[in-house]
Design an enzyme around this catalytic site. Structure first.
Site, mmCIF file in Angstrom:
data_model
loop_
_atom_site.group_PDB
_atom_site.id
_atom_site.type_symbol
_atom_site.label_atom_id
_atom_site.label_comp_id
_atom_site.label_asym_id
_atom_site.label_seq_id
_atom_site.Cartn_x
_atom_site.Cartn_y
_atom_site.Cartn_z
ATOM 1 N N ARG A 46 23.422 29.288 39.904
ATOM 2 C CA ARG A 46 24.461 30.048 39.186
ATOM 3 C C ARG A 46 24.060 31.515 39.157
ATOM 4 N NH1 ARG A 46 23.804 30.272 34.216
ATOM 5 N NH2 ARG A 46 23.750 28.057 33.702
ATOM 6 N N TYR A 98 49.927 42.253 40.621
ATOM 7 C CA TYR A 98 49.864 40.871 41.092
ATOM 8 C C TYR A 98 50.147 39.931 39.902
ATOM 9 C CZ TYR A 98 47.953 36.492 42.815
ATOM 10 O OH TYR A 98 47.797 35.185 43.159
ATOM 11 N N ASP A 170 42.090 47.263 42.563
ATOM 12 C CA ASP A 170 42.264 46.006 43.297
ATOM 13 C C ASP A 170 42.560 46.396 44.749
ATOM 14 O OD1 ASP A 170 43.257 43.705 44.532
ATOM 15 O OD2 ASP A 170 44.187 42.949 42.695
ATOM 16 N N LYS A 195 42.089 36.588 50.682
ATOM 17 C CA LYS A 195 43.089 37.186 51.564
ATOM 18 C C LYS A 195 42.418 37.769 52.818
ATOM 19 C CE LYS A 195 45.486 35.992 47.948
ATOM 20 N NZ LYS A 195 45.826 36.891 46.858
#
Ligand SMILES: *Cc1c(COP(=O)(O)O)cnc(C)c1O
Length: 381
Positions: A46, A98, A170, A195
């Protein structure tokens, strides 16, 4: 190092234990210690995993940052950024955001006492009107989805610096191939690596990149404390995707331009939204801050018929009707009934999301085939 070299070698080294040219997929949760606290830099996956580290170093390199962090999704990355804030703090954000980001801000973080202002940022002078002594962050997304508006990153950074606010960009739509927000003064770059960075529609992932050590330490703390990390297999896939980012983006831009120009001249098409057109309202800013104009575009059909838009979408064969974007394959979408369906009609129409609006993520197939596909579907309406 040039960008085209960085995407392949930036932040990378051959695997120190075997010389493997590509970092192995370290499918392990834990690491042997020779004595308590004595280890080779890894304790628990982690906190850190060598495959993820290789990806995080590559992310830092391609965005001209010093530190990269990878998360289980774009939204997990956004979640980590907002956790830098405290109850009572305020964020100024674009109104053409978004949908998932909007949902996270309004349905989750507003419950924790953080206030969000969603404003038009085409004119960055608008931002200062909303700044008060509780404001801590400016959140910019450019180009925006699905209207392809462009926000001036450098002007936003100047406002952020003047008022001691953090600027987050972003950079999912543009990618570092087209624009480098950290160089323009942003503090944090955020990605849905799902993406263009991944680029092959086979993984969901998010990323953050920063320059400042102090800010990086805070985000690493949140990444480990909240735990929304990505696994080694996904890290490997996105690292591999990044190695071809420059050539994919070059072709996305070339095909995007060809499709935009084809649609612009089509008698049944009303408007085409693509920042490369000289009459796009933010074309000059796009030219200033982007290297090219990308493969994302939207268009509307004359008469604004919902049924005609659906008929076109049902009859495209090379373009796949699907959510998401940025993969090698071309995708089509209908914002009014897909991504923006949860926004009331009146609200979405104010930003331009009308019934006949179709969004395209233009892939890297032959542009002749893409245009032929659109031509055939448009003949049916
Ligand atoms: C997809 C997307 C996100 C969310 O990322 P996920 O990986 O789907 O969680 C955020 N911002 C933009 C611009 C996106 O396109």
């Amino acid at each position: 190092m040039d960008f085209n070299t960085k995407v392949i070698h930036g932040g990378q080294q051959h695997d120190p234990s075997t010389g493997a040219v590509m970092p192995p997929i370290y499918q392990t949760s834990t690491y042997a210690q020779s004595s308590p606290g004595s280890h080779k830099g890894y304790e628990y996956s982690r906190t850190a995993n060598p495959t993820r580290t290789a990806l995080e170093n590559a992310l830092a390199s391609i965005e001209n940052g010093n530190y990269g962090l990878a998360f289980g999704s774009g939204l997990a990355a956004i979640d980590a950024v907002i956790k830098l804030l405290n109850p009572g703090d305020e964020v100024i954000s674009t109104n053409d955001l978004y949908g998932g980001t909007y949902r996270l801000f309004t349905k989750v973080f507003e419950n924790f006492g953080i206030k969000f202002h969603f404003i038009g940022m085409d004119n960055t002078n608008n931002i200062e009107k909303y700044i008060n002594d509780k404001t801590k962050m400016i959140w910019v997304e450019t180009p925006t989805n699905p209207m392809l508006n462009i926000i001036d990153i450098e002007a936003s950074a100047n406002i952020a610096r003047k008022h001691h606010l953090r600027l987050v960009v972003d950079n999912t739509f543009a990618t570092p191939y087209l624009q480098l927000p950290l160089d323009l003064g942003a503090d944090i770059v955020m990605h849905s690596a799902t993406k263009y960075l991944g680029g092959h529609s086979d993984v969901v992932m998010g990323a953050l990149i920063v320059k400042d050590k102090n800010l990086a330490d805070k985000l690493y703390f949140i990444q480990n404390a909240s735990g929304a990390i990505c696994g080694p297999m996904d890290s490997f896939l996105v690292l591999r995707g990044i190695k071809t980012l420059h050539i994919r983006m070059q072709r996305h831009c070339e095909n995007g331009k060809a499709v935009a120009e084809y649609l612009e001249s089509h008698p049944k098409i009303d408007k085409v939204y693509w920042p490369g057109f000289e009459n796009h309202p933010n074309h000059e800013i796009a030219k200033k801050q982007m290297k090219d104009f990308g493969g994302m575009l939207s268009f509307t059909i004359k008469g604004n018929s919902y049924d005609k838009a659906i008929k076109v979408l049902e009859n495209l064969k090379v373009f796949t009707l699907a959510e998401s974007l940025g993969g090698v394959e071309s995708l089509s979408g209908h914002p009014a009934s897909m991504t923006h369906a949860s926004i009331p009609k009146e609200e979405r129409e104010k930003t331009g999301v009308i019934d006949s609006l179709i969004r395209l993520s233009v892939g890297i197939e032959s542009k002749k085939d893409l245009i032929k596909d659109l031509e055939k579907a448009l003949q049916l309406i």
